[in-house]
Scaffold this motif. Sequence first.
Motif, PDB file in Angstrom:
ATOM      1  N   ASN A 142     -13.671 -30.671 -39.004  1.00  0.00           N
ATOM      2  CA  ASN A 142     -12.544 -30.981 -37.967  1.00  0.00           C
ATOM      3  C   ASN A 142     -11.721 -32.161 -38.203  1.00  0.00           C
ATOM      4  O   ASN A 142     -10.966 -32.621 -37.293  1.00  0.00           O
ATOM      5  CB  ASN A 142     -13.425 -31.311 -36.455  1.00  0.00           C
ATOM      6  CG  ASN A 142     -13.847 -30.197 -35.931  1.00  0.00           C
ATOM      7  OD1 ASN A 142     -13.423 -29.017 -35.911  1.00  0.00           O
ATOM      8  ND2 ASN A 142     -15.146 -30.179 -35.611  1.00  0.00           N
ATOM      9  N   ALA A 143     -11.824 -32.840 -39.284  1.00  0.00           N
ATOM     10  CA  ALA A 143     -11.059 -34.006 -39.936  1.00  0.00           C
ATOM     11  C   ALA A 143     -10.305 -33.584 -41.167  1.00  0.00           C
ATOM     12  O   ALA A 143     -11.179 -33.155 -42.207  1.00  0.00           O
ATOM     13  CB  ALA A 143     -11.785 -35.092 -39.886  1.00  0.00           C
ATOM     14  N   PRO A 144      -8.913 -33.504 -41.361  1.00  0.00           N
ATOM     15  CA  PRO A 144      -8.587 -33.195 -42.743  1.00  0.00           C
ATOM     16  C   PRO A 144      -8.882 -34.468 -43.615  1.00  0.00           C
ATOM     17  O   PRO A 144      -8.913 -35.698 -43.319  1.00  0.00           O
ATOM     18  CB  PRO A 144      -6.990 -33.316 -42.416  1.00  0.00           C
ATOM     19  CG  PRO A 144      -6.790 -34.066 -41.223  1.00  0.00           C
ATOM     20  CD  PRO A 144      -7.998 -33.910 -40.461  1.00  0.00           C
ATOM     21  N   GLY A 190     -18.408 -23.049 -49.047  1.00  0.00           N
ATOM     22  CA  GLY A 190     -17.188 -22.236 -49.078  1.00  0.00           C
ATOM     23  C   GLY A 190     -15.816 -23.130 -49.295  1.00  0.00           C
ATOM     24  O   GLY A 190     -16.145 -24.470 -49.699  1.00  0.00           O
ATOM     25  N   PRO A 191     -14.847 -22.543 -49.560  1.00  0.00           N
ATOM     26  CA  PRO A 191     -13.501 -23.495 -50.111  1.00  0.00           C
ATOM     27  C   PRO A 191     -12.742 -24.277 -49.010  1.00  0.00           C
ATOM     28  O   PRO A 191     -12.100 -24.948 -49.287  1.00  0.00           O
ATOM     29  CB  PRO A 191     -12.842 -22.235 -50.716  1.00  0.00           C
ATOM     30  CG  PRO A 191     -12.948 -21.010 -49.749  1.00  0.00           C
ATOM     31  CD  PRO A 191     -14.427 -21.102 -49.478  1.00  0.00           C
ATOM     32  N   GLN A 192     -13.095 -23.847 -47.822  1.00  0.00           N
ATOM     33  CA  GLN A 192     -12.384 -24.783 -46.701  1.00  0.00           C
ATOM     34  C   GLN A 192     -12.533 -26.203 -46.801  1.00  0.00           C
ATOM     35  O   GLN A 192     -11.803 -26.866 -46.258  1.00  0.00           O
ATOM     36  CB  GLN A 192     -12.830 -24.223 -45.245  1.00  0.00           C
ATOM     37  CG  GLN A 192     -14.363 -24.609 -44.887  1.00  0.00           C
ATOM     38  CD  GLN A 192     -15.510 -23.712 -45.638  1.00  0.00           C
ATOM     39  OE1 GLN A 192     -15.074 -22.913 -46.349  1.00  0.00           O
ATOM     40  NE2 GLN A 192     -16.649 -23.893 -45.009  1.00  0.00           N
ATOM     41  N   LEU A 193     -13.484 -26.582 -47.437  1.00  0.00           N
ATOM     42  CA  LEU A 193     -13.544 -28.274 -47.649  1.00  0.00           C
ATOM     43  C   LEU A 193     -13.128 -28.653 -48.750  1.00  0.00           C
ATOM     44  O   LEU A 193     -13.390 -29.824 -49.280  1.00  0.00           O
ATOM     45  CB  LEU A 193     -15.015 -28.684 -47.272  1.00  0.00           C
ATOM     46  CG  LEU A 193     -15.370 -28.216 -45.983  1.00  0.00           C
ATOM     47  CD1 LEU A 193     -16.737 -28.910 -45.469  1.00  0.00           C
ATOM     48  CD2 LEU A 193     -14.609 -28.921 -44.652  1.00  0.00           C
TER      49      LEU A 193
END
Length: 104
Positions: free
Chosen positions: A21-23, A51-54
């Motif tokens: 939830n934090a970029p 996964g690749p999202q982080l």
Amino acid sequence: MTIHTSPPKQKHLAVLIDADNAPAAIVEGLFEEIAKYGVANVKRIYGDWTGPQLGGWKKVLLDHSIQPIQQFAYTKGKNCSGQLIPDTALSFSSATAGASPLLN
């Protein structure tokens, strides 16, 4: 006569980040703000690192000595760190001041 005074004691802080939830773009400003209040002795970031999202966070972890904590997303679309972060925060806050081995 010379009077020696010790510098004011810095507060020892635990920084717990919800990577889902934090970029990663907030990291510089985050640690600049934290430095105004004390020293971040514990720096942890929680998320599903499989996964690749982080990927943005993976690039800054080493530079800021942030320890990634794996929390699998067991339910699609659900924040996997939602309960783990408050539980960890409680374990830090329930220790008596200055007695927590994690913050000293």
